[in-house]
Design a protein around this motif. Structure first.
Motif, PDB file in Angstrom:
ATOM      1  N   UNK A  42      43.045  -1.030  16.376  1.00  0.00           N
ATOM      2  CA  UNK A  42      41.699  -0.463  16.351  1.00  0.00           C
ATOM      3  C   UNK A  42      41.320  -0.059  17.776  1.00  0.00           C
ATOM      4  N   UNK A  43      40.484   0.954  17.876  1.00  0.00           N
ATOM      5  CA  UNK A  43      39.954   1.350  19.184  1.00  0.00           C
ATOM      6  C   UNK A  43      38.438   1.287  19.153  1.00  0.00           C
ATOM      7  N   UNK A  44      37.885   0.609  20.142  1.00  0.00           N
ATOM      8  CA  UNK A  44      36.441   0.577  20.350  1.00  0.00           C
ATOM      9  C   UNK A  44      36.105   1.736  21.277  1.00  0.00           C
ATOM     10  N   UNK A  45      35.409   2.734  20.738  1.00  0.00           N
ATOM     11  CA  UNK A  45      35.229   4.003  21.439  1.00  0.00           C
ATOM     12  C   UNK A  45      34.021   3.975  22.372  1.00  0.00           C
ATOM     13  N   UNK A  46      34.177   3.252  23.479  1.00  0.00           N
ATOM     14  CA  UNK A  46      33.124   3.240  24.491  1.00  0.00           C
ATOM     15  C   UNK A  46      33.034   4.575  25.228  1.00  0.00           C
ATOM     16  N   UNK A  47      34.066   5.385  25.112  1.00  0.00           N
ATOM     17  CA  UNK A  47      34.022   6.733  25.689  1.00  0.00           C
ATOM     18  C   UNK A  47      33.047   7.640  24.955  1.00  0.00           C
ATOM     19  N   UNK A  48      32.524   7.201  23.805  1.00  0.00           N
ATOM     20  CA  UNK A  48      31.539   7.992  23.069  1.00  0.00           C
ATOM     21  C   UNK A  48      30.115   7.747  23.560  1.00  0.00           C
ATOM     22  N   UNK A  49      29.939   6.807  24.465  1.00  0.00           N
ATOM     23  CA  UNK A  49      28.612   6.563  25.028  1.00  0.00           C
ATOM     24  C   UNK A  49      28.150   7.746  25.876  1.00  0.00           C
ATOM     25  N   UNK A  50      26.832   7.893  26.058  1.00  0.00           N
ATOM     26  CA  UNK A  50      26.372   8.816  27.099  1.00  0.00           C
ATOM     27  C   UNK A  50      26.998   8.398  28.430  1.00  0.00           C
ATOM     28  N   UNK A  51      27.393   9.325  29.225  1.00  0.00           N
ATOM     29  CA  UNK A  51      28.147   9.144  30.475  1.00  0.00           C
ATOM     30  C   UNK A  51      29.602   8.787  30.211  1.00  0.00           C
ATOM     31  N   UNK A  52      30.010   8.707  28.947  1.00  0.00           N
ATOM     32  CA  UNK A  52      31.414   8.522  28.559  1.00  0.00           C
ATOM     33  C   UNK A  52      32.023   7.229  29.079  1.00  0.00           C
ATOM     34  N   UNK A  53      31.228   6.169  29.192  1.00  0.00           N
ATOM     35  CA  UNK A  53      31.811   4.897  29.614  1.00  0.00           C
ATOM     36  C   UNK A  53      30.999   3.718  29.110  1.00  0.00           C
ATOM     37  N   UNK A  54      31.661   2.575  29.049  1.00  0.00           N
ATOM     38  CA  UNK A  54      31.019   1.330  28.637  1.00  0.00           C
ATOM     39  C   UNK A  54      29.950   0.895  29.635  1.00  0.00           C
ATOM     40  N   UNK A  55      30.067   1.353  30.864  1.00  0.00           N
ATOM     41  CA  UNK A  55      29.175   0.883  31.923  1.00  0.00           C
ATOM     42  C   UNK A  55      27.720   1.268  31.702  1.00  0.00           C
ATOM     43  N   UNK A  56      27.466   2.278  30.884  1.00  0.00           N
ATOM     44  CA  UNK A  56      26.078   2.646  30.620  1.00  0.00           C
ATOM     45  C   UNK A  56      25.337   1.505  29.933  1.00  0.00           C
ATOM     46  N   UNK A  57      26.039   0.694  29.154  1.00  0.00           N
ATOM     47  CA  UNK A  57      25.400  -0.461  28.509  1.00  0.00           C
ATOM     48  C   UNK A  57      24.854  -1.425  29.571  1.00  0.00           C
ATOM     49  N   UNK A  58      25.701  -1.752  30.534  1.00  0.00           N
ATOM     50  CA  UNK A  58      25.273  -2.661  31.585  1.00  0.00           C
ATOM     51  C   UNK A  58      24.176  -2.071  32.438  1.00  0.00           C
ATOM     52  N   UNK A  59      24.291  -0.773  32.737  1.00  0.00           N
ATOM     53  CA  UNK A  59      23.291  -0.116  33.571  1.00  0.00           C
ATOM     54  C   UNK A  59      21.930  -0.090  32.891  1.00  0.00           C
ATOM     55  N   UNK A  60      21.907   0.171  31.593  1.00  0.00           N
ATOM     56  CA  UNK A  60      20.641   0.204  30.856  1.00  0.00           C
ATOM     57  C   UNK A  60      19.978  -1.174  30.867  1.00  0.00           C
ATOM     58  N   UNK A  61      20.752  -2.208  30.612  1.00  0.00           N
ATOM     59  CA  UNK A  61      20.172  -3.553  30.598  1.00  0.00           C
ATOM     60  C   UNK A  61      19.661  -3.953  31.976  1.00  0.00           C
ATOM     61  N   UNK A  62      20.443  -3.662  33.000  1.00  0.00           N
ATOM     62  CA  UNK A  62      20.054  -4.024  34.361  1.00  0.00           C
ATOM     63  C   UNK A  62      18.826  -3.236  34.816  1.00  0.00           C
ATOM     64  N   UNK A  63      18.832  -1.930  34.587  1.00  0.00           N
ATOM     65  CA  UNK A  63      17.708  -1.098  35.032  1.00  0.00           C
ATOM     66  C   UNK A  63      16.412  -1.494  34.328  1.00  0.00           C
ATOM     67  N   UNK A  64      16.499  -1.807  33.043  1.00  0.00           N
ATOM     68  CA  UNK A  64      15.307  -2.227  32.305  1.00  0.00           C
ATOM     69  C   UNK A  64      14.729  -3.511  32.892  1.00  0.00           C
ATOM     70  N   UNK A  65      15.573  -4.476  33.194  1.00  0.00           N
ATOM     71  CA  UNK A  65      15.092  -5.730  33.763  1.00  0.00           C
ATOM     72  C   UNK A  65      14.484  -5.508  35.152  1.00  0.00           C
ATOM     73  N   UNK A  66      15.102  -4.652  35.949  1.00  0.00           N
ATOM     74  CA  UNK A  66      14.549  -4.361  37.273  1.00  0.00           C
ATOM     75  C   UNK A  66      13.193  -3.667  37.155  1.00  0.00           C
ATOM     76  N   UNK A  67      13.106  -2.708  36.235  1.00  0.00           N
ATOM     77  CA  UNK A  67      11.846  -1.963  36.069  1.00  0.00           C
ATOM     78  C   UNK A  67      10.725  -2.890  35.619  1.00  0.00           C
ATOM     79  N   UNK A  68      11.048  -3.812  34.727  1.00  0.00           N
ATOM     80  CA  UNK A  68      10.051  -4.780  34.257  1.00  0.00           C
ATOM     81  C   UNK A  68       9.528  -5.638  35.402  1.00  0.00           C
ATOM     82  N   UNK A  69      10.364  -5.820  36.408  1.00  0.00           N
ATOM     83  CA  UNK A  69       9.983  -6.651  37.548  1.00  0.00           C
ATOM     84  C   UNK A  69       9.469  -5.830  38.730  1.00  0.00           C
ATOM     85  N   UNK A  70       9.125  -4.588  38.463  1.00  0.00           N
ATOM     86  CA  UNK A  70       8.442  -3.786  39.465  1.00  0.00           C
ATOM     87  C   UNK A  70       9.312  -2.969  40.391  1.00  0.00           C
TER      88      UNK A  70
END
Length: 330
Positions: A42-70
Motif C-alpha cells: 500500500x502507498x500512503x499518498x502524502x504527495x497529494x497534500x497541498x505543497x506535495x508533502x507530508x510536512x504541510x500537516x506539521x506546518x499547519x498544526x505548528x502555525x495554528x498553535x503559534x497564531x493562537x499564542x499571538x
C-alpha cells in the motif's frame, strides 16, 4: 539515547487542526508493486497534500498553535519542502513568513515559497549556515524562529498521516518512510508506538547523506557531509528532537546509493503514475531491496514528497526501470 515521550492526545488534538484545513490522503494498494515485491503493498499518498508533502500537516498544526499564542511573524530556514509548507501554513493563518535559503538555491525551491506570499532571503553558503542566520533573526527580536525539524507540534501534525493509516489498515505489519530531517519518520513512530506497537517502522536515507543512519547506528548524534542530489534527503546532521524518537525504535534503516534513489523515482512513475522526488520514491526502492524479509507481509510505503526538480525527473526517466518497472540487478 532515551526516547522522548509523545502524548497520543497531542496527536489527536493535532488531527482536529489538520482536518479542518487539509483532506485525508489516500491509502492505495498497488497490485503491480505487490507482485514485484512479493508482499501486500500500500502507498500512503502524502504527495497529494497541498505543497506535495507530508510536512504541510506539521506546518499547519505548528502555525495554528503559534497564531493562537499571538505569534504573527515567523522565520525559518529551508532547502526543501519544509519552507514551502511553513509558507503555506503562515498564509493560511494570516502570518508573515520569512524563509532563509542557501545562496545558490534553484528557482524551483524559491518560487513556490514566494507564491505563497512569504519572503525568501538567499543567505548562507549551505543549509546549516542558513539555519544559523534564521535563528539570529529571532535573537534580534524581529521574528519567532521556527526550527524545521525540532518542533514537537510539527511532529504531532505529521503524525496524523500515520494515524489515518493505522485506522484504515490496522493489519499493517511494516511501514517504510524516508529520512531527511527525520520529522516524518519520527511522527510515524510516535503514533504507531501507542496505536499499533507491533508495526515495524523502517527508515530509508541517501547513502551519500547518511548522518541520520550513522546516528541511529551509533546511538549518538552524528554529522556527515551530504553529497546527494536530493534536496529532501540532503542533511549533513541528524536533528535532536526527531532522533530522540527514532534512535531506539526503528526496526531497520536502509541506505540507498544515488542510482537507486533515481530508480525509486522511476518505479514510482511506472507503478503508481506519480511524479515524485527521491524522498517520495525511496521507500519503494527500499521495499524492493528488502523483499525477502517482507514476503507475504502487509506493507505501507509513505510517499512523503513530490517536490521533484526537472533534472531529477529527467535523470530518473531515462532509466530502464521507468519502462520495465523493475530495478537493475547488480
Amino acid at each position: 539515547m532515551k526516547d522522548q515521550v509523545v502524548d497520543i492526545r497531542d496527536i489527536f488534538k493535532a488531527r482536529q487542526t489538520v482536518s479542518r484545513n487539509l483532506k485525508p490522503t489516500q491509502l492505495l494498494r498497488y497490485e503491480s508493486l505487490s507482485r514485484l515485491i512479493g508482499a501486500d503493498i500500500y502507498i500512503k499518498h502524502e504527495n497529494h497534500n497541498p505543497t506535495a508533502s507530508q510536512k504541510i500537516r506539521g506546518a499547519v498544526n505548528l502555525a495554528w498553535e503559534l497564531r493562537r499564542n499571538g505569534v504573527t511573524r515567523i522565520v525559518t530556514a529551508a532547502n526543501g519542502a519544509s519552507g514551502l509548507a511553513l509558507a503555506c501554513a503562515a498564509r493560511l493563518f494570516n502570518m508573515s513568513a520569512l524563509v532563509v535559503v542557501p545562496e545558490k538555491s534553484p528557482l524551483s525551491l524559491t518560487q513556490p515559497i514566494q507564491d505563497q506570499g512569504a519572503e525568501v532571503r538567499a543567505s548562507g553558503i549551505d543549509f546549516p549556515e542558513s539555519l544559523r542566520i534564521a535563528r539570529r533573526m529571532e535573537e534580534n527580536g524581529d521574528y519567532y524562529f521556527v526550527h524545521p525539524a525540532n518542533e514537537m507540534q510539527f511532529i504531532h501534525g505529521c503524525a496524523t498521516a500515520a494515524l489515518e493509516m493505522i485506522e484504515e489498515l490496522p493489519e499493517a505489519d511494516v511501514a517504510i518512510g524516508s529520512v531527511g530531517m527525520g520529522g516524518c519518520i519520527a511522527s510515524t513512530l510516535a503514533a504507531s508506538s501507542v496505536l499499533n506497537p507491533k508495526l515495524k517502522v523502517i527508515g530509508v536515507q541517501a547513502e551519500s547523506a547518511p548522518a541520520a543512519y550513522l546516528s541511529w547506528k551509533t546511538g549518538a548524534l552524528q554529522r556527515q557531509e551530504s553529497r546527494t542530489f536530493s534536496q529532501e534527503l540532503g542533511m549533513s546532521k541528524a536533528f535532536e528532537t526527531p532522533f530522540s524518537l527514532y534512535a531506539d525504535s526503528l526496526a531497520d534503516f536502509v541506505l540507498l546509493p544515488e542510482h537507486r534513489l533515481y530508480e525509486g523515482v522511476a518505479l514510482a512513475a511506472h507503478h503508481t503514475r506519480q511524479m515524485v522526488d527521491a524522498a517520495g520514491g525511496a521507500p519503494i526502492m527500499a521495499a524492493y531491496l528488502l523483499r525477502q524479509k517482507l514476503r507475504s507481509k502487509t506493507v505501507v510505503l509513505f510517499m512523503s514528497s513530490g517536490v521533484a526538480t526537472a533534472d531529477e525527473l529527467e535523470e530518473a526517466y531515462t532509466l530502464s526501470a521507468f519502462r520495465s518497472g523493475k530495478p537493475e540487478e547488480l
